[in-house]
Design a protein around this motif. Structure first.
Motif, PDB file in Angstrom:
ATOM      1  N   GLU A  47       0.736  -1.327   0.032  1.00 34.73           N
ATOM      2  CA  GLU A  47      -0.254   0.081   0.146  1.00 34.73           C
ATOM      3  C   GLU A  47       0.949   1.282  -0.035  1.00 34.73           C
ATOM      4  N   LEU A  48       2.106   1.138   0.183  1.00 36.57           N
ATOM      5  CA  LEU A  48       3.019   2.199   0.385  1.00 36.57           C
ATOM      6  C   LEU A  48       3.153   3.144  -1.152  1.00 36.57           C
ATOM      7  N   HIS A  49       3.017   4.269  -1.183  1.00 31.29           N
ATOM      8  CA  HIS A  49       3.273   5.200  -2.217  1.00 31.29           C
ATOM      9  C   HIS A  49       4.846   5.252  -2.501  1.00 31.29           C
ATOM     10  N   PRO A  50       5.256   5.192  -3.794  1.00 24.07           N
ATOM     11  CA  PRO A  50       6.711   5.533  -3.825  1.00 24.07           C
ATOM     12  C   PRO A  50       6.997   6.821  -3.524  1.00 24.07           C
ATOM     13  N   HIS A  51       8.227   7.284  -3.038  1.00 23.13           N
ATOM     14  CA  HIS A  51       9.180   8.544  -2.890  1.00 23.13           C
ATOM     15  C   HIS A  51       9.806   8.933  -4.063  1.00 23.13           C
ATOM     16  N   THR A  52      10.026  10.271  -4.397  1.00 22.01           N
ATOM     17  CA  THR A  52      10.711  10.726  -5.473  1.00 22.01           C
ATOM     18  C   THR A  52      12.009  11.236  -5.023  1.00 22.01           C
ATOM     19  N   ARG A  53      12.359  11.012  -3.713  1.00 21.09           N
ATOM     20  CA  ARG A  53      13.698  11.407  -3.141  1.00 21.09           C
ATOM     21  C   ARG A  53      14.494  10.405  -2.352  1.00 21.09           C
ATOM     22  N   LEU A  54      15.587  10.675  -2.018  1.00 18.06           N
ATOM     23  CA  LEU A  54      16.271   9.822  -1.055  1.00 18.06           C
ATOM     24  C   LEU A  54      15.947  10.216   0.542  1.00 18.06           C
ATOM     25  N   PRO A  55      15.988   9.251   1.369  1.00 19.15           N
ATOM     26  CA  PRO A  55      15.276   9.640   2.805  1.00 19.15           C
ATOM     27  C   PRO A  55      16.418  10.520   3.439  1.00 19.15           C
ATOM     28  N   VAL A  56      15.872  11.651   4.047  1.00 20.47           N
ATOM     29  CA  VAL A  56      16.746  12.600   4.740  1.00 20.47           C
ATOM     30  C   VAL A  56      17.304  11.902   6.218  1.00 20.47           C
ATOM     31  N   ASP A  57      16.337  11.307   6.847  1.00 16.28           N
ATOM     32  CA  ASP A  57      16.775  10.632   7.975  1.00 16.28           C
ATOM     33  C   ASP A  57      16.633   9.007   7.800  1.00 16.28           C
ATOM     34  N   ARG A  58      17.820   8.439   8.065  1.00 13.38           N
ATOM     35  CA  ARG A  58      17.830   6.899   7.759  1.00 13.38           C
ATOM     36  C   ARG A  58      16.619   6.226   8.647  1.00 13.38           C
ATOM     37  N   ARG A  59      16.146   6.613   9.692  1.00 13.30           N
ATOM     38  CA  ARG A  59      15.023   6.083  10.313  1.00 13.30           C
ATOM     39  C   ARG A  59      13.862   5.969   9.387  1.00 13.30           C
ATOM     40  N   GLU A  60      13.761   6.780   8.574  1.00 11.51           N
ATOM     41  CA  GLU A  60      12.535   6.461   7.548  1.00 11.51           C
ATOM     42  C   GLU A  60      12.386   5.356   6.897  1.00 11.51           C
ATOM     43  N   LEU A  61      13.871   4.637   6.959  1.00  6.84           N
ATOM     44  CA  LEU A  61      13.543   3.082   6.087  1.00  6.84           C
ATOM     45  C   LEU A  61      13.108   2.128   7.348  1.00  6.84           C
ATOM     46  N   GLU A  62      11.829   2.012   7.299  1.00  2.00           N
ATOM     47  CA  GLU A  62      11.216   0.943   8.116  1.00  2.00           C
ATOM     48  C   GLU A  62      11.400  -0.239   7.572  1.00  2.00           C
ATOM     49  N   ALA A  63      11.433  -1.390   8.413  1.00  2.00           N
ATOM     50  CA  ALA A  63      11.810  -2.430   8.253  1.00  2.00           C
ATOM     51  C   ALA A  63      12.643  -2.707   6.936  1.00  2.00           C
ATOM     52  N   ARG A  64      13.686  -1.918   6.698  1.00  2.00           N
ATOM     53  CA  ARG A  64      14.538  -1.809   5.766  1.00  2.00           C
ATOM     54  C   ARG A  64      14.112  -1.779   4.369  1.00  2.00           C
ATOM     55  N   PHE A  65      13.015  -0.912   4.102  1.00  2.00           N
ATOM     56  CA  PHE A  65      12.491  -1.135   2.799  1.00  2.00           C
ATOM     57  C   PHE A  65      11.705   0.518   2.653  1.00  2.00           C
ATOM     58  N   TYR A  66      12.000   1.058   1.307  1.00  2.00           N
ATOM     59  CA  TYR A  66      11.617   2.406   1.412  1.00  2.00           C
ATOM     60  C   TYR A  66      11.218   2.575  -0.250  1.00  2.00           C
ATOM     61  N   PRO A  67       9.971   2.673  -0.617  1.00  2.00           N
ATOM     62  CA  PRO A  67       9.870   2.325  -2.040  1.00  2.00           C
ATOM     63  C   PRO A  67      10.060   3.760  -2.474  1.00  2.00           C
ATOM     64  N   VAL A  68      10.758   3.719  -3.837  1.00  2.00           N
ATOM     65  CA  VAL A  68      11.081   4.997  -4.436  1.00  2.00           C
ATOM     66  C   VAL A  68      10.574   4.753  -5.923  1.00  2.00           C
ATOM     67  N   VAL A  69      10.766   6.050  -6.570  1.00  6.56           N
ATOM     68  CA  VAL A  69      10.990   6.257  -8.061  1.00  6.56           C
ATOM     69  C   VAL A  69      11.945   7.488  -8.172  1.00  6.56           C
ATOM     70  N   LEU A  70      13.059   7.258  -8.769  1.00  4.27           N
ATOM     71  CA  LEU A  70      13.966   8.306  -8.832  1.00  4.27           C
ATOM     72  C   LEU A  70      14.523   8.391 -10.312  1.00  4.27           C
ATOM     73  N   LYS A  71      14.793   9.495 -10.739  1.00  2.00           N
ATOM     74  CA  LYS A  71      15.281   9.773 -12.056  1.00  2.00           C
ATOM     75  C   LYS A  71      16.871   9.962 -11.876  1.00  2.00           C
ATOM     76  N   ALA A  72      17.538   9.342 -12.851  1.00  7.15           N
ATOM     77  CA  ALA A  72      19.031   9.091 -12.706  1.00  7.15           C
ATOM     78  C   ALA A  72      19.585   8.776 -13.971  1.00  7.15           C
ATOM     79  N   THR A  73      20.674   8.871 -14.150  1.00  3.95           N
ATOM     80  CA  THR A  73      21.596   8.518 -15.345  1.00  3.95           C
ATOM     81  C   THR A  73      22.733   7.451 -14.834  1.00  3.95           C
ATOM     82  N   LEU A  74      22.908   6.555 -15.555  1.00  5.91           N
ATOM     83  CA  LEU A  74      23.532   5.155 -14.999  1.00  5.91           C
ATOM     84  C   LEU A  74      24.922   5.128 -15.918  1.00  5.91           C
ATOM     85  N   ASP A  75      25.932   5.148 -15.123  1.00  6.73           N
ATOM     86  CA  ASP A  75      27.208   5.021 -15.539  1.00  6.73           C
ATOM     87  C   ASP A  75      27.205   3.578 -16.410  1.00  6.73           C
ATOM     88  N   GLN A  76      27.596   3.901 -17.743  1.00 14.24           N
ATOM     89  CA  GLN A  76      27.479   2.668 -18.652  1.00 14.24           C
ATOM     90  C   GLN A  76      28.915   1.969 -18.632  1.00 14.24           C
TER      91      GLN A  76
END
Length: 240
Positions: A47-76
């Protein structure tokens, strides 16, 4: 051994069994509680909705899981092959790419699993996609206790590593890495296995263990009742 001594020993055994019974029931109840916790956890992930940023506080990662959708460029050019990763299909590698986020942060991205070659000297080839990507997955903290087993990494890319260690990989890449690993849930590279085990033990496993504890408690309770009746009968039949 006299009948009196035998009966006394039997009573001590019954007393020990009586003390053991609540423990068995407690273990069964604890497994039921763990099953419910896992069920709620799985439901909350769905039921969680993905976030679009990295968590500011590590405690936001409840149960070692934090859903995200991030825009990024990968090193090829530079990526890692995390060695000795097991799946039902066998042993292989997890492909670890380096992502540059729009915020300027650098993040290790687990692209998925692929099978290794029978010849350890032959490494699989992976085509890291070009351009900006939408990375959808779950963040987890990298265990600070993990260290690289390799004393020296081979020249060239990809590099085979035995574990993730953000500080060591940061030094190798010449870039500060986020302390998180992003495990993709939507494929970026076709053919990579994204079936991540969310839980080491699912609710059904806990229910099975609970059944076992309750079954042992029921068997012990039945034995206690039978033994107590037998003891009472022997005492009643004993001549005064």
């Amino acid at each position: 051994m006299s009948k009196a001594q035998s009966r006394r020993r039997f009573k001590w055994m019954l007393a020990g069994a009586v003390l053991l019974l609540p423990g068995l029931v407690s273990l069964g109840l604890w497994q039921l509680e763990r099953a419910e916790q896992k069920r709620i956890l799985l439901q909350s992930w769905a039921e969680l909705h993905p976030h679009t940023r990295l968590p500011v506080d590590r405690r936001e990662l409840e149960a070692r899981f934090y859903p995200v959708v991030l825009k990024a460029t990968l090193d090829q050019q530079r990526y890692f092959l995390l060695d000795n990763r097991q799946r039902p299909a066998g042993v292989g590698y997890e492909v670890i790419a380096l992502a540059s986020l729009e915020s300027g942060e650098r993040l290790l991205v687990n692209m998925g699993w692929l099978a290794g070659s029978a010849d350890r000297a032959v490494l699989p080839e992976v085509a890291i996609p070009d351009g900006q990507q939408a990375l959808q997955g779950g963040l987890k903290l990298i265990d600070p206790g993990l260290v690289l087993v390799d004393t020296e990494l081979a020249a060239g890319w990809p590099k085979v590593i035995q574990s993730l260690a953000a500080d060591k990989l940061s030094a190798l890449l010449g870039a500060t890495l986020s302390p998180y690993e992003l495990r993709l849930q939507q494929p970026i590279i076709a053919g990579l296995d994204l079936n991540w085990p969310l839980l080491r033990m699912r609710p059904e496993k806990h229910l099975g263990y609970a059944f076992q504890w309750f079954a042992m408690a029921a068997a012990l309770a039945g034995l206690l009742i039978w033994s107590w009746r037998r003891l009472r009968k022997e005492e009643a039949d004993e001549p005064i």
